[in-house]
Design an enzyme around this catalytic site. Structure first.
Site, short mmCIF file in Angstrom:
data_model
loop_
_atom_site.label_atom_id
_atom_site.label_comp_id
_atom_site.label_asym_id
_atom_site.label_seq_id
_atom_site.Cartn_x
_atom_site.Cartn_y
_atom_site.Cartn_z
N TYR A 163 -4.87 0.78 -1.54
CA TYR A 163 -4.12 0.93 -2.80
C TYR A 163 -2.63 0.63 -2.57
O TYR A 163 -1.88 0.48 -3.52
CB TYR A 163 -4.33 2.33 -3.38
N ARG A 164 -2.22 0.47 -1.32
CA ARG A 164 -0.81 0.33 -0.97
C ARG A 164 -0.77 0.11 0.52
O ARG A 164 -1.62 0.65 1.23
CB ARG A 164 -0.16 1.68 -1.32
N TYR A 205 5.20 3.12 5.30
CA TYR A 205 4.94 1.82 4.64
C TYR A 205 6.03 0.80 4.96
O TYR A 205 6.04 -0.28 4.40
CB TYR A 205 4.83 2.00 3.13
#
Ligand code: ADP
Length: 519
Positions: free
Chosen positions: A464-465, A91
């Protein structure tokens, strides 16, 4: 030594800010050499690390030091990117969204302030890792279980803030947050929930307090720096019962979701099981070159050969029941009955009882072994994941699976997917593994990611992310009423952080100072 500067900040002012930070934390905790900066870059970056270069890092040891740093940052308009341990691999890791941002590394703040067995909670600082808390509970023989994500290298606070999840009944970590201490962008400290009363005994017991409830506003946001978090932990059950099955066909995931979702909703299943394709297991134990040397996506016939030799199914399900032994036995029968109309296979059953080794309990034991998957393509590996949420319904799951797999094949990336079943929705994690030195492959991965965002948005699904490189793309898919939600977030951002010093661009929320130039 080269200098990377935040936008619109002169080198003179930047050096003054660094000197002032050093006055707060000590010179050794202001990290601004080339080597320091490298260590805060995105170590899994799919060919775009140069879009997210930090200008420096600063490592406070207390909330009071953070308050002082934030005030200095306001004075010099130097943006800060708070991280807890910076192991947000896939991420963006420790890297900031915007080049020139100073990483605010909270890794030194590692106190486990309180653990309460009677009420099942802990109060911890951001630098506490999953291994730290696990060791603490074990060493002190505290019968509370954590929920641990696949990569347990990171911070408990960081993971809950980002809505990461594990696989016990408390797997949805963010929903178990109860009470925070936060330093706001103006340097003020607040406590949320009943922590707003200075003598409350309920800070980690009652989430809401009085009036608006703020904990979730500090999750996946750039509205504050979280310096303490209350998190509920699960009481150790009397027993657990594992049910494992390998499903041979790609379309088996559809009926499996339909069979399991009602049981997840009515509480027979308390945890969020993950149904993963075989690459997840094969990639952590072997390398692609052992099976196939060709270009493009791994062909289906090669995959069939891998499945035959490795013994994995096309999909692999691992369910776990938690609670009283007798109840687990009844629930296991209900799960088996739900599967019986669809398959002649039997579940592989494993049982754990209090007092047995924790390793096989389903408690979640921290590990970094799943990171092995990045060796799949050889070289310096990396991964990112595109993970939309969709209704937990078999026909929709199959449609999503087939359209995603087709995109992987068109673009030429090995398909690696899983569906984690929550009570009403499922999160479809689509992993892309690459060798970071293979420029052609990382370009394909970046292309694939963008296509998947657009495809999902057409169905009304979003992530969601997400990785720092795609925060704007994903934010833009929330389009109701001409992006009214984004405007609300921006209004809040400008009110709380008029100088735009906290995590500019996080989740697509840009403060007004950068809105025109960056968004
Ligand atoms: P982990 O080490 O658990 O993977 P990180 O420390 O990398 O987690 O945090 C992930 C992201 O969450 C960060 O990039 C940041 O945006 C946000 N974050 C982490 N810790 C904090 C915090 N204490 N306050 C505010 N935001 C945070």
């Amino acid at each position: 030594m080269s200098v990377v500067l935040p936008p619109n900040v002169s080198e003179k002012d930047f050096q003054k800010a660094l000197a002032a930070f050093a006055g707060v934390v000590g010179r050794q905790w202001v990290l601004a050499t080339d080597e320091d900066r490298d260590s805060y870059m995105d170590i899994y970056a799919p060919g775009d690390a140069d879009q997210h270069i930090p200008s420096a890092a600063v490592g406070p040891s207390s909330a009071e030091e953070i308050q002082a740093i934030v005030r200095i940052a306001n004075e010099y308009k130097v943006p800060l990117w708070p991280i807890s341990r910076g192991k947000n691999l896939g991420y963006g890791a420790a890297a900031p969204r915007m080049t020139g941002t100073v990483v605010l590394d909270l890794g030194r703040m590692k106190r486990i302030i309180d653990v309460n067995e009677r009420f099942g909670y802990c109060l911890i600082e951001p630098g506490v890792g999953f291994f730290d808390l696990f060791d603490y509970l074990q060493q002190n023989k505290i019968r509370l279980w954590m929920s641990i994500p696949a990569n347990a290298w990171g911070s408990v606070v960081g993971n809950a803030l980002e809505r990461g999840y594990g696989y016990t009944p408390y797997g949805d970590n963010t929903s178990h947050i109860c009470g925070m201490e936060v330093v706001l962008a103006n340097g003020e400290m607040v406590r949320t929930g009943t922590g707003a009363m200075s003598n409350s005994p309920c800070w980690q017991l009652f989430k809401y307090g009085y009036g608006p409830s703020w904990d979730q506003l500090f999750c996946q946001s750039n509205f504050g720096v979280v310096t303490k978090m209350g998190l509920w932990l699960m009481p150790e059950p009397e027993a657990t019962l594992g049910l494992d099955m390998q499903l041979p066909n790609p379309d088996d995931v559809g009926w499996a979701i339909d069979a399991l979702q009602p049981l997840r909703l009515n509480g027979v299943l308390l945890q969020n099981p993950s149904i993963g394709n075989s690459l997840r297991f094969v990639a952590s134990a072997t390398q692609r070159s052992q099976w196939y040397q060709g270009e493009g996506a791994l062909p289906d016939d090669v995959l069939a050969e891998i499945l035959k030799k490795s013994g994995f199914g096309w999909w692999n399900i691992s369910l776990r029941l938690y609670g009283y032994d007798e109840v687990n036995q009844v629930h296991a029968r209900i799960v088996k009955d739900a599967f019986a109309p669809h398959t002649k296979q039997e579940f592989k059953v494993s049982e754990w009882h209090r007092g047995d080794s924790i390793e096989n309990s389903g408690a979640g034991v921290p590990s970094v072994n799943p990171l092995q998957i990045i060796n799949w393509r050889g070289g310096r590996g990396g991964h990112i994941g595109f993970s939309p949420t969709l209704p937990a319904k078999g026909d929709l799951v199959l449609k999503q699976f087939h359209s995603t797999k087709k995109r992987y094949e068109e673009i030429g990336v090995d398909y690696y997917g899983s569906f984690t079943l929550f009570d009403r929705y499922t999160t479809n994690v689509n992993m892309m593994i690459y060798d970071r030195d293979d420029a052609a492959l990382t370009r394909k991965v970046r292309d694939l990611f963008k296509v998947l965002v657009a495809d999902a948005a057409k169905e009304g699904y979003s992530e969601y992310r997400t990785h720092i490189s795609y925060m704007d793309d994903v934010a833009r898919t929330f389009d109701f009423n001409d992006h009214a939600l984004l405007r609300l977030n921006e209004r809040l951002k400008d009110a709380l952080d008029p100088n735009g010093i906290l995590a500019p661009g996080k989740q697509g929320i840009w403060p007004k100072a950068y809105r025109a130039s960056q968004a």
